[in-house]
Write a protein that holds these residues in place. Structure first.
Motif, PDB file in Angstrom:
ATOM      1  N   ARG A  18       0.847  -1.194   0.000  1.00 38.10           N
ATOM      2  CA  ARG A  18       0.000   0.000   0.000  1.00 38.10           C
ATOM      3  C   ARG A  18       0.879   1.240   0.000  1.00 38.10           C
ATOM      4  O   ARG A  18       1.823   1.364   0.772  1.00 38.10           O
ATOM      5  N   VAL A  27      -0.812  14.880   4.908  1.00 41.28           N
ATOM      6  CA  VAL A  27      -0.505  15.347   6.260  1.00 41.28           C
ATOM      7  C   VAL A  27       0.497  16.493   6.218  1.00 41.28           C
ATOM      8  O   VAL A  27       0.369  17.484   6.939  1.00 41.28           O
ATOM      9  N   LEU A  30      -1.230  19.658   5.228  1.00 42.80           N
ATOM     10  CA  LEU A  30      -2.022  20.224   6.315  1.00 42.80           C
ATOM     11  C   LEU A  30      -1.139  20.849   7.378  1.00 42.80           C
ATOM     12  O   LEU A  30      -1.436  21.913   7.922  1.00 42.80           O
ATOM     13  N   THR A  34      -1.225  24.671   8.450  1.00 43.74           N
ATOM     14  CA  THR A  34      -1.438  25.046   9.842  1.00 43.74           C
ATOM     15  C   THR A  34      -0.320  25.949  10.334  1.00 43.74           C
ATOM     16  O   THR A  34      -0.565  26.987  10.953  1.00 43.74           O
ATOM     17  N   ILE A  37      -0.596  29.474   8.755  1.00 42.40           N
ATOM     18  CA  ILE A  37      -1.640  30.305   9.362  1.00 42.40           C
ATOM     19  C   ILE A  37      -1.236  30.725  10.760  1.00 42.40           C
ATOM     20  O   ILE A  37      -1.359  31.881  11.149  1.00 42.40           O
ATOM     21  N   ALA A  38      -0.712  29.760  11.507  1.00 41.56           N
ATOM     22  CA  ALA A  38      -0.437  30.027  12.916  1.00 41.56           C
ATOM     23  C   ALA A  38       0.653  31.068  13.076  1.00 41.56           C
ATOM     24  O   ALA A  38       0.450  32.121  13.674  1.00 41.56           O
ATOM     25  N   PHE A  39       1.818  30.774  12.526  1.00 40.10           N
ATOM     26  CA  PHE A  39       2.954  31.604  12.882  1.00 40.10           C
ATOM     27  C   PHE A  39       3.074  32.826  11.999  1.00 40.10           C
ATOM     28  O   PHE A  39       3.713  33.808  12.368  1.00 40.10           O
ATOM     29  N   ASN A  41       0.444  34.503  11.339  1.00 40.68           N
ATOM     30  CA  ASN A  41      -0.625  35.373  11.807  1.00 40.68           C
ATOM     31  C   ASN A  41      -0.552  35.667  13.298  1.00 40.68           C
ATOM     32  O   ASN A  41      -0.982  36.709  13.764  1.00 40.68           O
ATOM     33  N   LEU A  42      -0.004  34.727  14.040  1.00 35.21           N
ATOM     34  CA  LEU A  42      -0.154  34.790  15.488  1.00 35.21           C
ATOM     35  C   LEU A  42       0.628  35.959  16.081  1.00 35.21           C
ATOM     36  O   LEU A  42       0.128  36.689  16.928  1.00 35.21           O
ATOM     37  N   ASN A  43       1.855  36.142  15.625  1.00 36.58           N
ATOM     38  CA  ASN A  43       2.648  37.220  16.211  1.00 36.58           C
ATOM     39  C   ASN A  43       2.056  38.581  15.893  1.00 36.58           C
ATOM     40  O   ASN A  43       2.144  39.506  16.688  1.00 36.58           O
ATOM     41  N   SER A  45      -1.072  39.140  15.683  1.00 35.62           N
ATOM     42  CA  SER A  45      -2.294  39.296  16.469  1.00 35.62           C
ATOM     43  C   SER A  45      -2.015  39.489  17.945  1.00 35.62           C
ATOM     44  O   SER A  45      -2.916  39.795  18.703  1.00 35.62           O
ATOM     45  N   LEU A  46      -0.797  39.287  18.351  1.00 36.10           N
ATOM     46  CA  LEU A  46      -0.479  39.339  19.767  1.00 36.10           C
ATOM     47  C   LEU A  46      -0.576  40.770  20.267  1.00 36.10           C
ATOM     48  O   LEU A  46      -0.030  41.688  19.660  1.00 36.10           O
ATOM     49  N   GLU A  47      -1.286  40.954  21.370  1.00 36.06           N
ATOM     50  CA  GLU A  47      -1.391  42.275  21.984  1.00 36.06           C
ATOM     51  C   GLU A  47      -0.749  42.211  23.358  1.00 36.06           C
ATOM     52  O   GLU A  47      -1.026  41.295  24.125  1.00 36.06           O
TER      53      GLU A  47
ATOM     54  N   MET B 373      -6.143  25.133  16.205  1.00 31.46           N
ATOM     55  CA  MET B 373      -5.858  26.561  16.087  1.00 31.46           C
ATOM     56  C   MET B 373      -6.490  27.352  17.230  1.00 31.46           C
ATOM     57  O   MET B 373      -5.891  28.277  17.765  1.00 31.46           O
ATOM     58  N   LEU B 376      -4.391  26.759  20.179  1.00 29.08           N
ATOM     59  CA  LEU B 376      -3.127  27.485  20.052  1.00 29.08           C
ATOM     60  C   LEU B 376      -3.308  28.958  20.402  1.00 29.08           C
ATOM     61  O   LEU B 376      -2.513  29.537  21.145  1.00 29.08           O
ATOM     62  N   SER B 394      -2.008  38.984  24.928  1.00 23.33           N
ATOM     63  CA  SER B 394      -3.271  38.339  24.583  1.00 23.33           C
ATOM     64  C   SER B 394      -3.393  38.282  23.071  1.00 23.33           C
ATOM     65  O   SER B 394      -2.784  39.073  22.352  1.00 23.33           O
ATOM     66  N   VAL B 395      -4.161  37.322  22.597  1.00 17.55           N
ATOM     67  CA  VAL B 395      -4.362  37.146  21.166  1.00 17.55           C
ATOM     68  C   VAL B 395      -5.700  37.757  20.798  1.00 17.55           C
ATOM     69  O   VAL B 395      -6.715  37.433  21.407  1.00 17.55           O
ATOM     70  N   GLY B 396      -5.709  38.632  19.818  1.00 18.09           N
ATOM     71  CA  GLY B 396      -6.931  39.322  19.459  1.00 18.09           C
ATOM     72  C   GLY B 396      -7.797  38.545  18.491  1.00 18.09           C
ATOM     73  O   GLY B 396      -7.379  37.531  17.932  1.00 18.09           O
ATOM     74  N   PHE B 399      -6.676  37.138  14.864  1.00 22.31           N
ATOM     75  CA  PHE B 399      -6.026  35.845  14.673  1.00 22.31           C
ATOM     76  C   PHE B 399      -7.061  34.755  14.422  1.00 22.31           C
ATOM     77  O   PHE B 399      -6.941  33.962  13.494  1.00 22.31           O
TER      78      PHE B 399
END
Lengths: 155, 659
Positions: A18, A27, A30, A34, A37-39, A41-43, A45-47, B373, B376, B394-396, B399
């Motif tokens: 197989r 995988v 994906l 992931t 999107i995460a890294f 966007n995340l920084n 968005s951090l406040e 997500m 996370l 904090s995350v707004g 995100f």
């Protein structure tokens, strides 16, 4: 209606061959999506939540990004007819003027705890959101940690 | 051992504590009996374990009843009552105070868990999984009843008898939805303990066929329905209480209930693949372990304070023990799954991408990514603090919206195509034939929306996908009705399928509500002078016609009466006796089928001459509430037993080969 008989198990040789490549690629795609999107966007968005003294110390790092600044209210100038509010946020060691457009309650007064969310433009903080912290404590806390704890505990 | 002598000053306190300790004793006994019964395959010992659940439920009921009586009778010798209730609260507030604070909410959880174990003991089949399912329930009970009876007991003594209590959290008494939301949430959380118990039983016994998912399907559906209702009820409470016109802020408390929902929704779809095709057995075991663990994780996050500050972790003892239980669940679940990995391997090839199970699998991946997500985003500030020492990041919402919108749209897309696809494999031509009406109606609907002025891409896509889903389900239902000789007969023959279709329609309605109310909400503030000429705001005429104070016993209200386009709105600023320095807005909301008018007063002149107000107009908010109701009704419909009927010969011949 009876369910069709379950499929007979495949010959072992065929099972062994197989091809895992589609699963691995799926995988991996994906995981990449992931991570992207995460890294990506995340920084952004951090406040951060800082006191006036902390902002003064970390200005280079925090300038231009949305933050929350917390401290005590000073020098309130509020016109309820135009909903224009100006005050100073202070932690005893540093102070910054704040501008906010919107209604505030009559509990907003000198020495009140406050957290404001927005951005600095030059030396003036332009607030988009105001969270008044109602506290019986009118003295300036001795340490930054105590100030932050006070601002978070009350509400 | 607790010092029971110190309870002598409180009759109710000592009775309640004894009830909890008794429940703990029977839980330990039941766990031992279930284990012995399972190892020896001894039906009599298993029967004794089954009856132990009755004793646990009876004693937990007694404990909860005692606390309720203490609350209603203002018995401040009971510590929980002294700390979280007060004489002047209205009766419904005293009732809901049972679950309005930490110890009471864990008591509610433990009581519901005991109730579920009791119901399970009455309904579970006599099979090899039985003792191990009971045993797993007893392990969950051991934790929650144990926490209740020890470190989070509401019955510990007070040092001095008080004349009145400190009162409940005022935010929780500002709206009646707080009576509803926590109960629904805990019913959902606790309900997941049953499929988890059966998954563990299947792993232990090695009986890993579809039996355990068939047996627990209804339990999972009930838990999922309560979770769905709870999440939206929480949003509704937020809408009516916090005065900002929104219903969802990606708050850690909200996220903690959303993650289990995402995982359980994935599970409900993946167990169908196991049931119908014998696939995804390993996936399902992992998924239910994660779903149940995430309910514990959610409570840990909310009760430990870890998402606010790592320093708070050193606070009360409840956070660490929840973390310990979470670690235990994950270790045991992962260990059992790893041990049984050879037996869990699927019998057949992976599903073809273009097939019903392929669509389900893709949907599962999206749900999992979504849950990851959200987790996370919720935990990221904690990681930042641990890594950098920077406090209070904090995350707004930006995100969350960046991934929630595309993932949500992707799920809507799969939701439409999944039911159209046959099991195993679809050929390209028949797929296109099935899909083109959906695509045409989707594009058509988006085009119509464009003509009517909708410009936001997310909203256009939602409208298109909504039509795509509705048309797809409509066509499937119409075709089935033609084949079987009538719509009513079709629905009665397969309530599970059409219940699922109904739930999907409800989700479409909810998605439209979310899309429009987010994109087209309008918000403005103004100060109105008493009896002055009307002011114009958001194209509506506002006039302040009255200002007054109301004394309500447990607090006071400042009330502003505002005419909006001739209709009166009464918006309030509430204060409560236990928190005199805090104002709690109670907005006036006029709910409409196509849009809500939402008025919140933010400030009132002490001399009574003016009030500052905020006006928010949001389209289709009501579709969120109605959509949720449709979802829950659809889920209920899937639980209905199919009616037995004699199918006509032609129906037999034309019926699809797969369900």
């Amino acid at each position: 209606m009876t369910r069709p008989a379950p499929q007979a198990p495949l010959p072992r040789a065929r099972q062994r061959r197989r091809n895992p490549l589609p699963v691995v690629l799926g995988v991996a795609a994906l995981a990449g999506l992931t991570g992207f999107i995460a890294f990506g966007n995340l920084n952004k968005s951090l406040e951060y939540f800082v006191t006036p003294t902390e902002y003064q110390q970390q200005r280079a790092e925090l300038e231009g990004r949305p933050i929350r600044i917390g401290g005590l209210v000073r020098a309130v100038n509020y016109d309820p007819q135009t909903l224009s509010l100006r005050f100073v946020v202070s932690d005893g060691g540093a102070s910054f003027p704040v501008q906010y457009s919107g209604a505030v309650s009559d509990l907003f007064k000198e020495n009140q705890g406050v957290v404001v969310r927005g951005e600095f433009q030059g030396d003036t903080f332009h607030a988009q959101e105001l969270i008044v912290k109602h506290s019986e404590e009118y003295n300036v806390p001795k340490t930054q940690t105590q100030l932050k704890d006070m601002l978070q505990q009350t509400q | 051992m607790l010092n029971l002598i110190s309870f002598s000053s409180s009759a109710l306190g000592s009775l309640g504590q004894l009830a909890l300790l008794g429940a703990l004793g029977f839980t330990l006994m039941g766990l031992l009996l279930a284990f012995v019964g399972g190892v020896r395959a001894d039906a009599r010992v298993v029967e004794a374990a089954r009856r132990a659940t009755w004793a646990v439920f009876a004693l937990m009921s007694l404990g909860a009843l005692v606390l309720m009586v203490a609350l209603l009778s203002d018995d401040f010798s009971v510590r929980y009552v002294a700390e979280h209730s007060m004489r002047s609260s209205p009766t419904w507030i005293k009732v809901t105070s049972l679950w309005g604070a930490l110890e009471g909410s864990i008591l509610l959880w433990a009581w519901l868990l005991a109730g579920f174990a009791f119901i399970l003991s009455l309904t579970l089949r006599r099979d090899a999984l039985r003792p191990w399912a009971l045993g797993t329930m007893f392990i969950s009970l051991l934790f929650f009843v144990g926490v209740c009876a020890t470190i989070a007991s509401p019955f510990t003594p007070v040092s001095g008898l008080l004349a009145d209590g400190r009162g409940p959290n005022p935010a929780l008494q500002n709206h009646w939805m707080m009576a509803v939301h926590p109960v629904l949430l805990y019913l959902g959380f606790v309900g997941l303990s049953v499929p988890f118990a059966y998954a563990v039983a299947a792993l232990i016994t090695g009986r890993l066929s579809d039996h355990w998912v068939v047996v627990t399907r209804r339990w999972t559906l009930v838990a999922w329905t309560f979770l769905t209702a709870a999440i939206v009820a929480g949003g509704w409470w937020s809408y009516e209480t916090l005065g900002w016109g929104g219903y969802w802020a990606w708050d850690p408390v909200e996220n903690a209930s959303f993650i289990p929902w995402l995982l359980t929704t994935a599970f409900l779809h993946s167990i169908q693949i196991q049931e119908k095709r014998g696939l995804m057995r390993s996936w399902n075991v992992w998924l239910i372990v994660l779903a149940y663990s995430s309910t514990v994780l959610g409570t840990f996050l909310n009760r430990s304070g870890i998402v606010q500050s790592v320093h708070a972790f050193a606070g009360g003892p409840v956070g660490p023990v929840f973390l310990g239980f979470l670690a235990f669940l994950l270790i045991v679940g992962i260990g059992l799954a790893a041990w049984r990995a050879p037996s869990l391997r699927d019998e057949a090839e992976l599903p073809a991408p273009v097939s019903r199970e392929g669509a389900f699998l893709a949907g599962n991946w999206l749900f999992l990514v979504f849950a990851f997500m959200v987790l996370l985003g919720t935990l990221f500030p904690t990681f930042v603090e641990a890594a950098q020492g920077r406090r209070d990041a904090s995350v707004g919402p930006a995100f969350y919206n960046a991934f929630a919108i595309p993932l949500g749209l992707g799920l809507l897309l799969l939701m439409g195509v999944g039911p159209l696809l046959p099991w195993r494999r679809a050929d390209g031509q028949s797929l296109w034939r099935a899909l083109w009406p959906l695509l045409a109606s989707g594009v058509g609907a988006a085009g119509i929306a464009l003509v009517f002025g909708v410009r936001a891409p997310g909203v256009l896509l939602t409208v298109g996908l909504a039509a795509y889903n509705v048309v797809g389900l409509g066509l499937l239902t119409a075709r089935a009705a033609r084949q079987s000789g009538g719509l009513t007969r079709t629905l009665r023959a397969q309530p599970r399928r059409y219940g699922a279709y109904t739930a999907h329609i409800g989700l479409v309605v909810l998605a439209l509500g979310l899309a429009f109310s987010s994109a087209y909400r309008r918000d403005a503030q103004i100060t109105l002078n008493l009896q002055a000429a009307p002011s114009t705001l958001l194209s509506e005429r506002l006039q302040l016609t009255g200002l007054r104070q109301e004394d309500r016993g447990f607090g006071t209200s400042a009330v502003a009466t505002v005419q909006i386009d001739g209709r009166p709105f009464e918006s309030r600023l509430n204060t409560y006796v236990q928190a005199p320095g805090t104002l709690f807005p109670a907005p006036a909301v006029r709910y409409g089928a196509l849009g809500d008018t939402y008025l919140v007063v933010t400030s009132i002149d002490p001399a009574g001459k003016w009030a500052s107000v905020r006006l928010i107009e949001s389209p289709l908010v009501s579709w969120i509430w109605w959509g949720t109701l449709i979802i829950c009704l659809g889920a209920g419909l899937t639980l209905v037993q199919p009616a037995r009927s004699l199918p006509s010969r032609s129906a037999v011949r034309l019926a699809p080969a797969t369900d």
